[in-house]
Design an enzyme around this catalytic site. Structure first.
Site, PDB file in Angstrom:
ATOM      1  N   TYR A 155       0.830  -1.208   0.000  1.00  0.00           N
ATOM      2  CA  TYR A 155       0.000   0.000   0.000  1.00  0.00           C
ATOM      3  C   TYR A 155       0.868   1.264   0.000  1.00  0.00           C
ATOM      4  O   TYR A 155       0.625   2.200  -0.773  1.00  0.00           O
ATOM      5  CB  TYR A 155      -0.910  -0.033   1.228  1.00  0.00           C
ATOM      6  CG  TYR A 155      -1.858   1.123   1.365  1.00  0.00           C
ATOM      7  CD1 TYR A 155      -3.005   1.209   0.584  1.00  0.00           C
ATOM      8  CD2 TYR A 155      -1.626   2.126   2.312  1.00  0.00           C
ATOM      9  CE1 TYR A 155      -3.891   2.265   0.736  1.00  0.00           C
ATOM     10  CE2 TYR A 155      -2.511   3.181   2.467  1.00  0.00           C
ATOM     11  CZ  TYR A 155      -3.637   3.245   1.676  1.00  0.00           C
ATOM     12  OH  TYR A 155      -4.511   4.295   1.826  1.00  0.00           O
ATOM     13  N   LYS A 159       0.944   4.079  -2.997  1.00  0.00           N
ATOM     14  CA  LYS A 159       0.557   5.465  -2.734  1.00  0.00           C
ATOM     15  C   LYS A 159       1.708   6.438  -2.967  1.00  0.00           C
ATOM     16  O   LYS A 159       1.494   7.567  -3.438  1.00  0.00           O
ATOM     17  CB  LYS A 159       0.017   5.593  -1.310  1.00  0.00           C
ATOM     18  CG  LYS A 159      -1.329   4.895  -1.091  1.00  0.00           C
ATOM     19  CD  LYS A 159      -2.390   5.379  -2.065  1.00  0.00           C
ATOM     20  CE  LYS A 159      -3.783   4.885  -1.683  1.00  0.00           C
ATOM     21  NZ  LYS A 159      -4.823   5.320  -2.649  1.00  0.00           N
TER      22      LYS A 159
END
Length: 303
Positions: A155, A159
């Site tokens: 993640y 991002k």
């Protein structure tokens, strides 16, 4: 904010933050394409916007492939005649520490967050350039991508990469009048209620109790609706001169992230050997080493 006549796609908007973004855009006059993999949630979200007097349609498809991206843009054009705004919000979590994370865990998150952002933005930009008149790209990032977060290799990587793409796209698309910005929200959702010290506050909020000021200000976390106004702002003419930026929003806090900058510099004639670096590190660099991970008020984390 008057977004009348504008058409927006919001990926992953069947619930949570994505739904808050879609409802906010519709409230300000935009027609909205709802997207989700959950068919019932997608159609319920679109129906809710229509019932409130807005315009919306649903496209049920998993974000990631070029095929889905084309389907989303075609859905906007077929339903409303054009496309003006894209919000890339769709995402999943597969949290595990590095040594337990599988290839499948890594690939699934990268596919939805990173490839999904790339394919959807590429398709939207093709439409914007064909239409003329510019457009608005709003990519949803995360503080985890800016600072790192334990158990979120996949993640955090996705991002961080999204913000990198935003800066590149801002350069590439400026002449076409297309702005590209990242929003890094913090809100009480299924993704944040897994954080131990936040969980009790999210449960209290579900019972209708207000969040304490330290959460809304110092942590910068509130409801999904608290994080939605920035999307309408960035979609509007008021933000026409803003591009290539990463903004943080949540609770009562709005903030602007800096771009990475050199924090300490030294020079050595003839280049740097390992011994040269070791000899200079303490004086030239040690005082400028930065922390990693989100930093929260100590009294909250200690509980």
């Amino acid at each position: 904010m008057d977004l009348s006549g504008k058409v927006a796609i919001v990926t992953g908007s069947g619930r949570g933050l994505g739904l808050a973004y879609a409802e906010e855009l519709a409230r300000n006059g935009a027609a909205v394409v709802i997207n989700d993999v959950d068919e019932a949630a997608a159609h319920a979200a679109a129906a809710g916007i229509v019932a409130a007097g807005g315009r919306a349609t649903a496209v049920v498809a998993p974000v990631g492939t070029a095929e889905t991206a084309r389907k989303l843009v075609a859905g906007a054009v077929e339903a409303f005649g054009r496309l003006d705004v894209l919000v890339t919000n769709a995402g999943i979590l597969r949290d595990k520490v590095l040594w337990k994370m599988t290839d499948e865990d890594f690939d699934a998150v990268i596919d939805v967050h990173l490839r999904g952002t790339f394919t959807c933005v590429r398709e939207a930009v093709l439409r914007f350039r064909e239409q003329g008149g510019g457009g608005r790209i709003i990519c949803i990032g995360s503080p985890a991508g800016q600072r790192g977060n334990f158990g979120q290799t996949n993640y955090s990587a996705a991002k961080a990469a999204i913000v990198g793409m935003v800066r590149t796209w801002a350069l590439e698309l400026q002449r076409a009048g297309i702005t590209v910005n990242a929003v890094c929200p913090v809100a009480a959702t299924a993704m944040t209620e897994t954080i131990p010290f936040l969980a009790p506050h999210i449960e209290s909020m579900k019972r209708g109790e207000p969040l304490p000021a330290v959460i809304r200000r110092e942590v910068g976390m509130g409801t999904p609706e608290d994080a939605a106004g920035i999307v309408s702002f960035l979609a509007s003419e008021a933000a026409a001169g803003i591009t290539g930026q990463a903004l943080s929003v949540g609770g009562d806090r709005l903030a602007l992230w800096s771009h990475p900058q050199l924090t300490a510099t030294a020079f050595h004639d003839g280049g740097w050997s390992a011994d040269d670096i070791a000899g200079s590190w303490g004086e030239a660099f040690a005082g400028s080493v930065e922390s990693v991970g989100e930093e929260f008020p100590a009294e909250l984390v200690a509980k």
